[in-house]
Scaffold this active site. Structure first.
Site, PDB file in Angstrom:
ATOM      1  N   CYS A 187       0.531  -1.233   0.135  1.00  0.00           N
ATOM      2  CA  CYS A 187       0.420   0.445  -0.075  1.00  0.00           C
ATOM      3  C   CYS A 187       0.867   1.212   0.293  1.00  0.00           C
ATOM      4  CB  CYS A 187      -1.290  -0.086   1.432  1.00  0.00           C
ATOM      5  SG  CYS A 187      -1.659  -2.376   1.731  1.00  0.00           S
ATOM      6  N   HIS A 223      -3.401   7.755   6.140  1.00  0.00           N
ATOM      7  CA  HIS A 223      -2.929   6.507   5.452  1.00  0.00           C
ATOM      8  C   HIS A 223      -4.442   5.676   5.828  1.00  0.00           C
ATOM      9  CE1 HIS A 223      -1.869   2.133   3.938  1.00  0.00           C
ATOM     10  NE2 HIS A 223      -2.383   2.376   4.994  1.00  0.00           N
ATOM     11  N   GLU A 267      -1.624   5.047  13.972  1.00  0.00           N
ATOM     12  CA  GLU A 267      -0.737   6.427  12.913  1.00  0.00           C
ATOM     13  C   GLU A 267      -1.858   7.087  13.974  1.00  0.00           C
ATOM     14  OE1 GLU A 267      -2.055   8.173   8.673  1.00  0.00           O
ATOM     15  OE2 GLU A 267      -2.879   6.652   9.229  1.00  0.00           O
ATOM     16  N   LYS A 279      -9.848   8.258   2.359  1.00  0.00           N
ATOM     17  CA  LYS A 279     -10.439   6.097   2.194  1.00  0.00           C
ATOM     18  C   LYS A 279     -11.904   5.766   2.802  1.00  0.00           C
ATOM     19  CE  LYS A 279      -5.884   4.504   2.454  1.00  0.00           C
ATOM     20  NZ  LYS A 279      -5.082   5.699   2.439  1.00  0.00           N
ATOM     21  N   HIS A 335      -9.752   1.949   0.237  1.00  0.00           N
ATOM     22  CA  HIS A 335      -8.556   1.634  -0.288  1.00  0.00           C
ATOM     23  C   HIS A 335      -7.696   0.929  -0.956  1.00  0.00           C
ATOM     24  CE1 HIS A 335      -4.327   0.642   0.932  1.00  0.00           C
ATOM     25  NE2 HIS A 335      -4.528   0.384   2.443  1.00  0.00           N
ATOM     26  N   PHE A 339       1.675  -3.531   4.012  1.00  0.00           N
ATOM     27  CA  PHE A 339       2.097  -4.692   4.480  1.00  0.00           C
ATOM     28  C   PHE A 339       3.232  -4.873   4.560  1.00  0.00           C
ATOM     29  CE2 PHE A 339      -2.493  -7.288   4.618  1.00  0.00           C
ATOM     30  CZ  PHE A 339      -3.076  -5.943   5.241  1.00  0.00           C
TER      31      PHE A 339
END
Length: 413
Positions: A163, A303, A314, A335, A340, A399
């Protein structure tokens, strides 16, 4: 001394609009891109919804042969690139093709092609596998096809960091210009990962929201009832140039790239490091790269995927980096509307930060109903915020523990 890098073109294909203008209007209005999946029958799946691109007309950008031979992720990349190139005033050609490069990231590349050809291999045998199978699914093909289309022979490769892929792409493209490897870079990301196998994989690892009965309200970043992200498709592409090159050709400058920071969690395959330690490193690196004071950042495009641990990590990281100043910023997640976009998220959200600076409007974080005391920063809940923004940060975490922060600022000659 590193050269200044400016943004001169934007292109977007998103679940809420197939152009920059349509996407921006929908984001400001708080429009959800989530709905039951239409591309295939999702009935056998545990999760049956996503944020698909809707009404995409590939024929507006490609001929029929190209449509047959290019995976959907590459089609999105070419469409977003065409928009960005036109916006930059380069549709009639690039002044320095040998000094112009392409860096388009993707997390999974042509996964739909991969699934389709695996079925053919297993059901009909190896002789029936398409000769275009490999070039259709490898993630670097979007960069290659863009270079072929425009005859660009500068730096050309693909970043694959889950991502964070297209955030890395924008950052590395910036570095290529800063240190003289190119004068112009087309950078961003593309993804078309709403497929049965991908949905099943993400669902089985408990990463996705399971609100099949209410897709539009499923993506809930920072809300106490969040239960995972909503998978999305699309592309976000920008044209970057050295300031000298842009001024020499009289380009309209939209914003300036201010900083790029990256790090690794070195912690877990999928879970964020405690207290967002890797995210903190990336944000601090971007700020150090920019050489700007912490107080100048007014907006962080988070994010913010709506996973329970990710949003907390975050939030903690942003508060650790910015201290008391964090409470005065907007820390929101688009998002909540786009879902996403995986490898396309960073490029798309960087473009959104440029639009925020241009228009003086911060899109909302929709579906925010139940406050979470651990996610207590201002996310512009449910309504856009009218505010002048001179410096914005875009965060992308993938990831594998890949972290990228990008800073963009209002251009001042």
């Amino acid at each position: 001394m590193a050269r200044r890098v400016v943004v001169t073109g934007l292109g977007l294909v998103t679940p809420v609009g197939n152009t920059v203008e349509a996407s921006w209007s929908a984001l400001v209005a708080g429009t959800s891109g989530a709905a039951r999946i239409q591309r295939f029958d999702p009935s056998p799946l545990d999760v049956r919804f996503g944020c698909e691109v809707k009404g995409f007309d590939a024929g507006a950008y490609l001929d029929r042969k190209e449509i047959r031979r290019y995976d959907l992720f590459a089609q999105y990349a070419l469409a977003a690139t065409a928009q960005a190139v036109a916006a930059a005033g380069l549709e009639r050609g690039f002044p320095t093709p040998a000094r112009t490069g392409v860096l388009i990231g993707s997390g999974v590349g042509g996964i739909a092609t991969f699934e389709e050809q695996c079925k053919i291999f297993l059901q009909q045998g190896p002789g029936r596998v398409s000769p275009f199978f490999v070039p259709m699914f490898i993630p670097d093909m979007a960069s290659g096809l863009v270079a072929i289309r425009y005859g660009l022979t500068g730096p050309n490769f693909c970043t694959v960091s889950a991502c964070a892929s297209s955030a890395h792409a924008v950052g590395e493209a910036t570095r290529a210009i800063q240190y003289g490897d190119a004068d112009v870079m087309i950078a961003g990301g593309a993804e078309a990962a709403i497929t049965p196998l991908a949905i099943a994989g993400f669902a089985n690892m408990k990463a996705l929201s399971t609100r099949n009965d209410d897709p539009e309200h499923a993506s809930r970043p920072f809300d106490a009832t969040r239960d995972g992200f909503v998978l999305g498709d699309g592309a976000g592409v920008v044209v970057l140039e050295s300031l000298e090159h842009a001024e020499r050709r009289g380009a309209t400058i939209l914003a300036e790239v201010a900083g790029y920071g990256m790090s690794a969690d070195a912690h877990h395959m999928t879970q964020p490091a405690p207290e967002g330690r890797g995210a903190q490193l990336a944000m601090r690196a971007a700020l150090a790269d920019a050489g700007d004071g912490l107080g100048e950042v007014q907006y962080v495009n988070a994010h913010g995927t709506a996973t329970p641990p990710g949003d907390v990590a975050e939030t903690v990281a942003v508060k650790a980096v910015f201290g008391a100043r964090a409470s005065g910023m907007v820390f929101g997640s688009t998002k909540s509307m786009t879902g996403h976009l995986l490898g396309a998220a960073g490029g798309t959200e960087f473009a959104i930060c440029v639009l925020v600076i241009q228009h003086g409007v911060i899109p909302p974080t929709i579906n925010y109903r139940t406050p979470d005391p651990e996610c207590d920063l201002d996310c512009a809940p449910n309504h856009a915020v009218q505010r002048r923004v001179d410096v914005a940060m875009s965060n992308s975490f993938g990831f594998g523990g890949h972290n990228v922060s990008l800073l963009v600022k209002r251009f001042v000659a």
